[in-house]
Design a protein around this motif. Sequence first.
Motif, PDB file in Angstrom:
ATOM      1  N   UNK A 177     -18.421 -14.405  45.748  1.00  0.00           N
ATOM      2  CA  UNK A 177     -19.676 -15.126  45.939  1.00  0.00           C
ATOM      3  C   UNK A 177     -20.805 -14.141  46.193  1.00  0.00           C
ATOM      4  N   UNK A 178     -22.010 -14.572  45.842  1.00  0.00           N
ATOM      5  CA  UNK A 178     -23.226 -13.846  46.184  1.00  0.00           C
ATOM      6  C   UNK A 178     -23.902 -14.569  47.343  1.00  0.00           C
ATOM      7  N   UNK A 179     -24.346 -13.789  48.332  1.00  0.00           N
ATOM      8  CA  UNK A 179     -24.976 -14.370  49.499  1.00  0.00           C
ATOM      9  C   UNK A 179     -26.447 -14.087  49.642  1.00  0.00           C
ATOM     10  N   UNK A 180     -26.961 -13.100  48.907  1.00  0.00           N
ATOM     11  CA  UNK A 180     -28.357 -12.712  49.058  1.00  0.00           C
ATOM     12  C   UNK A 180     -28.824 -12.026  47.784  1.00  0.00           C
ATOM     13  N   UNK A 181     -30.122 -12.024  47.551  1.00  0.00           N
ATOM     14  CA  UNK A 181     -30.688 -11.334  46.407  1.00  0.00           C
ATOM     15  C   UNK A 181     -32.015 -10.687  46.784  1.00  0.00           C
ATOM     16  N   UNK A 182     -32.418  -9.729  45.965  1.00  0.00           N
ATOM     17  CA  UNK A 182     -33.696  -9.049  46.154  1.00  0.00           C
ATOM     18  C   UNK A 182     -34.246  -8.666  44.790  1.00  0.00           C
ATOM     19  N   UNK A 183     -35.561  -8.498  44.725  1.00  0.00           N
ATOM     20  CA  UNK A 183     -36.231  -8.150  43.478  1.00  0.00           C
ATOM     21  C   UNK A 183     -36.599  -6.682  43.496  1.00  0.00           C
ATOM     22  N   UNK A 184     -36.311  -6.003  42.396  1.00  0.00           N
ATOM     23  CA  UNK A 184     -36.624  -4.587  42.245  1.00  0.00           C
ATOM     24  C   UNK A 184     -38.057  -4.456  41.732  1.00  0.00           C
ATOM     25  N   UNK A 185     -38.998  -3.965  42.555  1.00  0.00           N
ATOM     26  CA  UNK A 185     -40.395  -3.882  42.125  1.00  0.00           C
ATOM     27  C   UNK A 185     -40.647  -2.789  41.092  1.00  0.00           C
ATOM     28  N   UNK A 186     -39.684  -1.884  40.893  1.00  0.00           N
ATOM     29  CA  UNK A 186     -39.870  -0.789  39.939  1.00  0.00           C
ATOM     30  C   UNK A 186     -39.502  -1.228  38.531  1.00  0.00           C
ATOM     31  N   UNK A 187     -38.316  -1.802  38.361  1.00  0.00           N
ATOM     32  CA  UNK A 187     -37.809  -2.142  37.035  1.00  0.00           C
ATOM     33  C   UNK A 187     -37.695  -3.635  36.775  1.00  0.00           C
ATOM     34  N   UNK A 188     -38.121  -4.470  37.709  1.00  0.00           N
ATOM     35  CA  UNK A 188     -38.063  -5.901  37.482  1.00  0.00           C
ATOM     36  C   UNK A 188     -36.662  -6.458  37.394  1.00  0.00           C
ATOM     37  N   UNK A 189     -35.740  -5.916  38.189  1.00  0.00           N
ATOM     38  CA  UNK A 189     -34.363  -6.377  38.164  1.00  0.00           C
ATOM     39  C   UNK A 189     -34.075  -7.254  39.378  1.00  0.00           C
ATOM     40  N   UNK A 190     -33.070  -8.103  39.238  1.00  0.00           N
ATOM     41  CA  UNK A 190     -32.603  -8.940  40.329  1.00  0.00           C
ATOM     42  C   UNK A 190     -31.318  -8.331  40.872  1.00  0.00           C
ATOM     43  N   UNK A 191     -31.312  -7.994  42.152  1.00  0.00           N
ATOM     44  CA  UNK A 191     -30.153  -7.395  42.802  1.00  0.00           C
ATOM     45  C   UNK A 191     -29.480  -8.467  43.646  1.00  0.00           C
ATOM     46  N   UNK A 192     -28.179  -8.670  43.459  1.00  0.00           N
ATOM     47  CA  UNK A 192     -27.424  -9.669  44.212  1.00  0.00           C
ATOM     48  C   UNK A 192     -26.252  -8.999  44.914  1.00  0.00           C
ATOM     49  N   UNK A 193     -25.964  -9.422  46.139  1.00  0.00           N
ATOM     50  CA  UNK A 193     -24.849  -8.853  46.906  1.00  0.00           C
ATOM     51  C   UNK A 193     -24.041  -9.983  47.537  1.00  0.00           C
ATOM     52  N   UNK A 194     -22.779  -9.690  47.829  1.00  0.00           N
ATOM     53  CA  UNK A 194     -21.907 -10.656  48.475  1.00  0.00           C
ATOM     54  C   UNK A 194     -20.570 -10.034  48.788  1.00  0.00           C
ATOM     55  N   UNK A 195     -19.506 -10.792  48.580  1.00  0.00           N
ATOM     56  CA  UNK A 195     -18.177 -10.274  48.866  1.00  0.00           C
ATOM     57  C   UNK A 195     -17.192 -10.769  47.820  1.00  0.00           C
ATOM     58  N   UNK A 196     -16.067 -10.059  47.735  1.00  0.00           N
ATOM     59  CA  UNK A 196     -15.012 -10.386  46.775  1.00  0.00           C
ATOM     60  C   UNK A 196     -13.663 -10.201  47.441  1.00  0.00           C
TER      61      UNK A 196
END
Length: 504
Positions: A452-471
């Motif tokens: 699952x992913x629990x949080x996300x953030x936006x990369x202001x440099x390259x316009x990417x979506x970063x998602x983190x969680x656990x497996x």
Amino acid sequence: MVLCTQAIAADGDWDPSWIAHPSDQKGIPGLFEDTWSLGGTGIYSNSMTSYATAVQNDGKVVVVGFGWNTSANGDQNACVVRRYNVDGSVDASFGNGGADVLNWSNGNQIVNCYFKAVALQSDGKIVAAGQIVYVGGQAEGIVQRFNSDGSWDGSFNSNSYAKLGVGTDANGVKLAPDGDVLVGGGYTAANFNDLDFGLFVRGPDGTDLGHLSAAFDHGGAKNDVANALVLQSYTIFQLPTSHHYDVVYLVGAIDNAPYASGQWHRSCGVVAFKRSDGGAFGFDSSFNSGGTLAVDFPVGPFDTDTLCRAAVGRPQTLPFFFNSGVVVGGERYFTPNGAPLASASYYALAEIDASGAVTRHDDFAFFYDLNEEGAYNSINGFARDHTGNLVTVGYAGIGAANSPANHQPSDGVIRRFNADFSLDTSFGDFGTVNGSLDSSGVTGILPNQREWFGSLAYDPVDGRIVAVGERTPWIQLAPNLYSWFLGVVRDGTGDRIFADSFDG
């Protein structure tokens, strides 16, 4: 001619420039698990959970969470702050070889620590919030500030951290324009049997500026806790002066009296606080005539059971910025055909304006039939862009009938919704990006793992979506061993601007 790869990237593609550790890469560029160990020696020695993330202005990714570690007093859960470079490699210049690991103790007793939220100051300092738990079960929220290199910032409360009081918890953190640190979570009254929503305010130097609590206590139930915090700040110019306002929404779950034995009834709770010109916070009386609101997603008499885990600002409808309200999300449990409570769950979304009126709500099922027990779906975090679209992270699960006994496998997912809550089919595969791995790199939900992913953030440099969680790969076995789960997805539009921070 120089081509911008972001402009031509497919919307919702995993970003192949995000590399992984060679020992942990499972064959999908842009998605990997980080299975590094803190040095624990017990049965959970390699168990790790990444909980929240933020991206610096230079593109480096800060992740907070916790993991099993061995200290002088025995095995314990330690708080962790870890930083990755723009390409996904570990930033060895941060902390001790890429991470700062915090082992707490109370005399000769170990203290478990969990970081669950993070925010970045404009000067590069990192603010993390979470909870420490003592032997015997007593707990209290904490907020800690780190310098940009991962060292402890001794200028914050003279020792880099502040405890919020026994019986508290910290699940969200935001930074006000004046530098105040705003923490949202839970507050337990003196009798320790009444958990309420709590807002804690610390000055830029860590000074305690007070706290506020809000109780719902519906039907005698007293277990209410905020899971997300949204901050909206704006200034009204009234010549020859002006007035600055901060509005904070706390969003979470509230208990109601149960429908019947074994059938819970929870609602999505929203509390609005407001302050003017740097004064003290108080309840926003213009929000639902008192500052609190309970939101249900009724379908039948026995299936209104909603947990809200995420929140973000509502799209603006005026040409300049005022308080616009809040969008909340989580999951609504479903009890098909009289089955036991929580036998399945929907995605849940609601839009609430600044007056406290629910202007739109909906719930969604994905992948599998909700008449099948054990098919769980949830939004864990999201953010909104300048077009009004919502980018969400969470999970979608297989029902118990299609999985091994005694566990609920799930797939980490990233989804984008239009402003009207319909899926944005231009993103990924009909609005959805799957985040799932088996040992050979096969994507797609599998019956022998949970991600699952629990949080996300936006990369202001390259316009990417970063998602983190656990497996965890084999959750039907004991113990459940978890690893950090990270992914980076291309936004694809090249000009998308996110209106709110992502640590909801």
